[in-house]
Design an enzyme around this catalytic site. Structure first.
Site, PDB file in Angstrom:
ATOM      1  NE  ARG A  48      29.083  10.461  35.081  1.00  0.00           N
ATOM      2  CZ  ARG A  48      29.568   9.587  34.227  1.00  0.00           C
ATOM      3  NH1 ARG A  48      30.687   8.978  34.485  1.00  0.00           N
ATOM      4  NH2 ARG A  48      28.945   9.303  33.099  1.00  0.00           N
ATOM      5  CE  LYS A 145      10.149  -3.496  29.922  1.00  0.00           C
ATOM      6  NZ  LYS A 145      10.285  -2.484  28.846  1.00  0.00           N
ATOM      7  CG  HIS A 175       4.889   1.676  32.292  1.00  0.00           C
ATOM      8  ND1 HIS A 175       5.750   0.946  31.522  1.00  0.00           N
ATOM      9  CD2 HIS A 175       4.041   2.282  31.421  1.00  0.00           C
ATOM     10  CE1 HIS A 175       5.438   1.116  30.244  1.00  0.00           C
ATOM     11  NE2 HIS A 175       4.411   1.917  30.155  1.00  0.00           N
ATOM     12  CE  LYS A 179       0.271   1.749  30.210  1.00  0.00           C
ATOM     13  NZ  LYS A 179       0.386   2.965  29.424  1.00  0.00           N
ATOM     14  CD  GLU A 213       5.065   0.924  21.750  1.00  0.00           C
ATOM     15  OE1 GLU A 213       5.384   2.012  22.250  1.00  0.00           O
ATOM     16  OE2 GLU A 213       5.817  -0.065  21.725  1.00  0.00           O
ATOM     17  CG  ASP A 232      10.849  -3.046  24.849  1.00  0.00           C
ATOM     18  OD1 ASP A 232      11.352  -2.622  25.902  1.00  0.00           O
ATOM     19  OD2 ASP A 232      10.233  -2.306  24.049  1.00  0.00           O
ATOM     20  CG  HIS A 237       4.816  -3.884  29.429  1.00  0.00           C
ATOM     21  ND1 HIS A 237       5.183  -3.527  30.705  1.00  0.00           N
ATOM     22  CD2 HIS A 237       5.577  -3.123  28.611  1.00  0.00           C
ATOM     23  CE1 HIS A 237       6.117  -2.578  30.646  1.00  0.00           C
ATOM     24  NE2 HIS A 237       6.380  -2.327  29.387  1.00  0.00           N
TER      25      HIS A 237
HETATM   26  C1  BG6 Z   1       8.220   0.280  27.556  1.00  0.00           C
HETATM   27  C2  BG6 Z   1       8.983  -0.217  26.363  1.00  0.00           C
HETATM   28  O1  BG6 Z   1       8.328  -0.603  28.624  1.00  0.00           O
HETATM   29  O2  BG6 Z   1       6.849   0.433  27.212  1.00  0.00           O
HETATM   30  C3  BG6 Z   1       8.827   0.710  25.188  1.00  0.00           C
HETATM   31  O3  BG6 Z   1      10.356  -0.327  26.707  1.00  0.00           O
HETATM   32  C4  BG6 Z   1       7.355   0.954  24.898  1.00  0.00           C
HETATM   33  O4  BG6 Z   1       9.469   0.182  24.038  1.00  0.00           O
HETATM   34  C5  BG6 Z   1       6.618   1.362  26.166  1.00  0.00           C
HETATM   35  O5  BG6 Z   1       7.261   1.973  23.927  1.00  0.00           O
HETATM   36  C6  BG6 Z   1       5.114   1.424  25.917  1.00  0.00           C
HETATM   37  O6  BG6 Z   1       4.482   1.960  27.033  1.00  0.00           O
HETATM   38  P1  BG6 Z   1       3.158   2.825  26.885  1.00  0.00           P
HETATM   39  O7  BG6 Z   1       2.771   3.140  28.298  1.00  0.00           O
HETATM   40  O8  BG6 Z   1       3.522   4.038  26.088  1.00  0.00           O
HETATM   41  O9  BG6 Z   1       2.181   1.963  26.184  1.00  0.00           O
END
Ligand code: BG6
Length: 487
Positions: A48, A145, A175, A179, A213, A232, A237
């Site tokens: 937009r 997601k 995602h 990997k 993380e 999340d 994952h």
């Molecule tokens: C995402 C989460 O799906 O994956 C994030 O919403 C997270 O909170 C991220 O930081 C981590 O992905 P990666 O590839 O950086 O390990």
């Protein structure tokens, strides 16, 4: 790899964070590599904010360039990449604007891919609006997601999208499945005779899967505070990684063979009894602390987060799989923000030998261990015992290492690049099927319910540590510990 699969890639949320950081850079990389994207393939960004194509390209130049190519930008490739991009200014709140989109893509070639890099509340309205102008034919739809907030809301989205697109047209992204090391896990397990016979309860004592993380919630405090680590990271994952680690060998690598086997694992997860949650699940929230010497604030003071928030930023779980291969083997899952390190890894602890003529080290748990590190550096390390040089028979722990970036110096692909190429080429194996997603939600729901109903605030942990002490205590009850706590 040369492809002639032509495509029109329509990117909703074209000026959003995900488009900026991941999707456009991944498309650029595929373009730069040459031969991965059909020459005729077009990208149509929908947003937009920009007035017209020039305005959009200016935004791309200003915002996306810095996210592409760790190896430096190839200016010529960048210029030719921009030529692929068209732009449609569209207000998602106005279904009548979709006629503009239809007109813009009607003459463009190939399969249409609609990538919804938007919030989930827009998925259904966008799908309906696409259908209203006939754009659900010859099309694939990519859903990011979070797909819903719980089983009910996820079903509502899937039902509504399912009225417009067939399941084979729907690509639900996780995602982590894109990997490279996750692909390698499949190669390791099913391409080698060596591991598979040992990959079972008779030889495996426990398995750990960690996604840790160092980052906090960044600019997403508002979203995260309504989400939490279980939704999340675990529902998607971590359970996807678990299903790949534990699945039976599929009959072939076609999408449904792989997804059928993953689904069997998800359906075999031992349901969590709400009365046992304190024993099998730990939730934590970070307080102020330090990451590599730099002070960082508490979660509850991050922008967008409620001051009295009880959202978890850390989860550790003990999971069991009720089937013949895995009965009785604990799988320990853990994820958290602001932990001591950024690391994602799978640790398979094998049982000790049944009798040792070589002394006690051979009877020690963890003498044989396989560590599959997904990030930051992709390695597979196999720990075993060897004789120390010199007199006597003294055993010492040694390891065999496979560092992929040294072995394969080029050809590595980012997760999004692989997944986008899969969508364009119609390969569904690395996307989550609806039934898998439902099974995962069904399993996490009792935990979500218990945590939201009981007065069970998350346990505090200092930023820069490995989470609340209760996480280590949970493993200690099973006579084991997290990998970093060894020795
Ligand atoms: C995402 C989460 O799906 O994956 C994030 O919403 C997270 O909170 C991220 O930081 C981590 O992905 P990666 O590839 O950086 O390990």
């Amino acid at each position: 790899m040369q492809t002639d699969s032509s495509f029109t890639f329509v990117l909703f949320g074209g000026t959003g964070d995900l488009s900026m950081r991941k999707i456009l850079p991944a498309l650029y990389e595929a373009h730069r590599a040459g031969g991965m994207l059909a020459e005729s393939g077009r990208i149509v960004a929908v947003a937009r904010h920009a007035e017209d194509r020039d305005g959009y390209l200016q935004w791309v130049n200003e915002n996306v360039k810095s996210h592409v190519s760790k190896n430096g930008l190839d200016e010529a490739a960048w210029a030719s990449f921009l030529k692929r991009i068209d732009y449609v200014k569209l207000d998602l709140g106005k279904p009548e604007d979709f006629a503009l989109l239809r007109d813009a893509v009607s003459e463009l070639p190939g399969i249409r891919v609609f990538y919804l890099a938007t919030g989930p509340s827009l998925f259904v309205p966008i799908c309906r609006a696409l259908a209203s102008v006939g754009l659900n034919e010859n099309a694939r739809i990519v859903l990011e997601k979070p797909l819903g907030y719980d089983l009910k809301s996820s079903n509502a989205i899937n039902d509504a999208v399912g009225e417009i697109f067939a399941e084979e047209q729907i690509y639900r992204i996780d995602h982590y499945l894109g990997k490279e090391p996750v692909q390698n896990l499949l190669a390791l397990r099913f391409g080698n005779a060596l591991f598979e016979p040992l990959w079972r309860r008779e030889w495996v004592e426990s398995i750990q899967i960690t996604i840790a993380e160092e980052l906090g919630v960044e600019a997403r405090g508002d979203f995260y505070d309504n989400t939490g680590a279980l939704r999340d990271m675990v529902q998607n994952h971590l359970l996807q990684l678990l299903s790949i680690v534990a699945m039976e060998p599929p009959h072939s690598m076609d999408s449904d063979s792989v997804r059928d086997e993953k689904l069997r694992v998800l359906r075999a997860l031992k349901p969590v009894d709400e009365r046992d949650i304190g024993k099998v699940a730990v939730r934590g929230q970070y307080h102020a602390g330090g990451i590599r010497g730099t002070p960082v604030p508490a979660y509850a003071t991050e922008p967008g987060v409620k001051k009295d928030s009880t959202t978890e930023t850390f989860v550790a779980l003990k999971v069991e799989i009720e089937n013949w291969r895995w009965a009785g083997v604990p799988f320990f899952l853990r994820t958290g923000k602001r932990l001591a390190d950024r690391v994602a890894e799978i640790v398979v602890n094998f049982r000790p030998v049944p009798h040792s003529a070589l002394g006690s080290p051979a009877l020690r748990p963890g003498a044989n261990r396989l560590v599959i590190r997904l990030q930051p550096n992709e390695t597979i390390r196999l720990y075993c015992l060897a004789k120390q040089p010199g007199e006597g028979m003294n055993l010492a722990s040694v390891h065999l290492d496979l560092a992929f970036d040294q072995f394969f110096r080029e050809g590595q692909m980012e997760a999004y690049q692989r997944l986008l190429l899969d969508v364009i080429n119609g390969r569904l194996a690395l996307f989550v099927r609806r039934d898998e997603q439902e099974a995962a939600w069904r399993w996490v729901e009792p935990i979500l319910n218990e945590w939201s109903s009981a007065n069970r605030p998350p346990k505090p942990y200092a930023a820069g540590t490995w989470g609340p002490a209760a996480s280590s205590a949970m493993l200690a009850q099973h006579g084991t510990c997290w990998l970093e706590e060894e020795n």
